[in-house]
Design a protein around this motif. Structure first.
Motif, PDB file in Angstrom:
ATOM      1  N   GLU A   1      30.236  39.566  48.815  1.00 11.98           N
ATOM      2  CA  GLU A   1      29.672  38.396  48.140  1.00 11.98           C
ATOM      3  C   GLU A   1      30.333  37.098  48.582  1.00 11.98           C
ATOM      4  O   GLU A   1      29.702  36.049  48.551  1.00 11.98           O
ATOM      5  CB  GLU A   1      29.797  38.544  46.623  1.00 11.98           C
ATOM      6  CG  GLU A   1      28.813  39.534  46.050  1.00 11.98           C
ATOM      7  CD  GLU A   1      28.996  39.739  44.556  1.00 11.98           C
ATOM      8  OE1 GLU A   1      29.905  39.133  43.944  1.00 11.98           O
ATOM      9  OE2 GLU A   1      28.218  40.530  43.985  1.00 11.98           O
TER      10      GLU A   1
ATOM     11  N   LYS B   1      30.961  43.704  46.239  1.00 13.57           N
ATOM     12  CA  LYS B   1      31.690  42.579  45.644  1.00 13.57           C
ATOM     13  C   LYS B   1      32.444  41.819  46.734  1.00 13.57           C
ATOM     14  O   LYS B   1      32.478  40.586  46.743  1.00 13.57           O
ATOM     15  CB  LYS B   1      32.650  43.105  44.565  1.00 13.57           C
ATOM     16  CG  LYS B   1      33.329  42.030  43.789  1.00 13.57           C
ATOM     17  CD  LYS B   1      32.383  41.486  42.757  1.00 13.57           C
ATOM     18  CE  LYS B   1      33.129  40.543  41.836  1.00 13.57           C
ATOM     19  NZ  LYS B   1      32.246  39.624  41.162  1.00 13.57           N
ATOM     20  N   TRP B   2      33.049  42.547  47.652  1.00 10.83           N
ATOM     21  CA  TRP B   2      33.808  41.910  48.735  1.00 10.83           C
ATOM     22  C   TRP B   2      32.867  41.114  49.642  1.00 10.83           C
ATOM     23  O   TRP B   2      33.195  40.014  50.084  1.00 10.83           O
ATOM     24  CB  TRP B   2      34.575  42.976  49.523  1.00 10.83           C
ATOM     25  CG  TRP B   2      35.571  42.401  50.476  1.00 10.83           C
ATOM     26  CD1 TRP B   2      36.802  41.897  50.170  1.00 10.83           C
ATOM     27  CD2 TRP B   2      35.424  42.257  51.887  1.00 10.83           C
ATOM     28  NE1 TRP B   2      37.426  41.445  51.304  1.00 10.83           N
ATOM     29  CE2 TRP B   2      36.601  41.655  52.373  1.00 10.83           C
ATOM     30  CE3 TRP B   2      34.414  42.566  52.785  1.00 10.83           C
ATOM     31  CZ2 TRP B   2      36.803  41.371  53.724  1.00 10.83           C
ATOM     32  CZ3 TRP B   2      34.607  42.284  54.126  1.00 10.83           C
ATOM     33  CH2 TRP B   2      35.790  41.692  54.584  1.00 10.83           C
TER      34      TRP B   2
END
Length: 185
Positions: free
Chosen positions: A35, A32-33
């Motif tokens: 992305e 997620k980071w």
């Protein structure tokens, strides 16, 4: 309220402290980071810097390749840490030589596997591949993070244990620096 990536990494560290081990899959929080645009390449270069600096007793061709990698990517102070300036043509040539140097393959019962002679060199090779071809692939970043942080312990097997704690703390420090630069921009 949703936990931040930093909180989730701190929870992994707490679990290592409490139980001695955590699953490698817990690092999927990094996908997620990664992305967010502009985060994966600095992470990959940071791993390459750490891995090439942890050369230890590496000599011969592996030592020379790590020295060249260290000279190419520099030390990364200040803004250079989060916005590295890279010479892609030199990096691509060096990546090819790294891959060629440890490209022995062995046939196993279930597949052909690559023999890695020097783990730090392999991490640098993976980091360079991200910089050159996979800068928008959170999955490649996750794989690099796992390969960087994992540690074998006979009580747990491959996982996040022992030295992994320090490596996750180092990742957390980099995340704080990158996010700090993002807030200033």
């Amino acid at each position: 309220m949703q936990n931040s990536i930093q909180d989730k990494l701190l929870k992994i560290i707490d679990d290592i402290d409490d139980t001695g081990n955590a699953s490698l899959a817990r690092l999927t929080v990094l996908k997620k980071w990664f992305e967010k645009s502009g985060r994966l390449v600095p992470f990959a270069v940071w791993i390459a810097r750490l891995s090439s600096a942890r050369k230890g007793k590496t000599t011969g061709e592996a030592g020379k390749l790590l020295d060249e990698a260290r000279a190419l990517i520099g030390r990364g102070h200040g803004e250079e840490k989060v916005r590295p300036k890279l010479n892609n043509s030199v990096m691509e040539e060096l990546h090819g030589r790294m891959r060629d140097w440890q490209n022995e393959q062995q046939r196993q019962h279930w597949a052909v596997v690559r023999t890695i002679k020097n783990w730090n060199l392999f991490l640098v090779e993976q980091a360079f591949a991200i910089c050159l071809w996979h800068s928008d692939s959170p999955a490649h970043g996750y794989k690099l993070a796992v390969d960087f942080a994992k540690h074998y312990d006979s009580r747990y097997g491959d996982g996040l244990n022992g030295p992994s704690r320090t490596k996750i703390m180092e990742m957390l420090s980099l995340i704080r620096v990158v996010e700090g630069y993002e807030e200033m921009a």
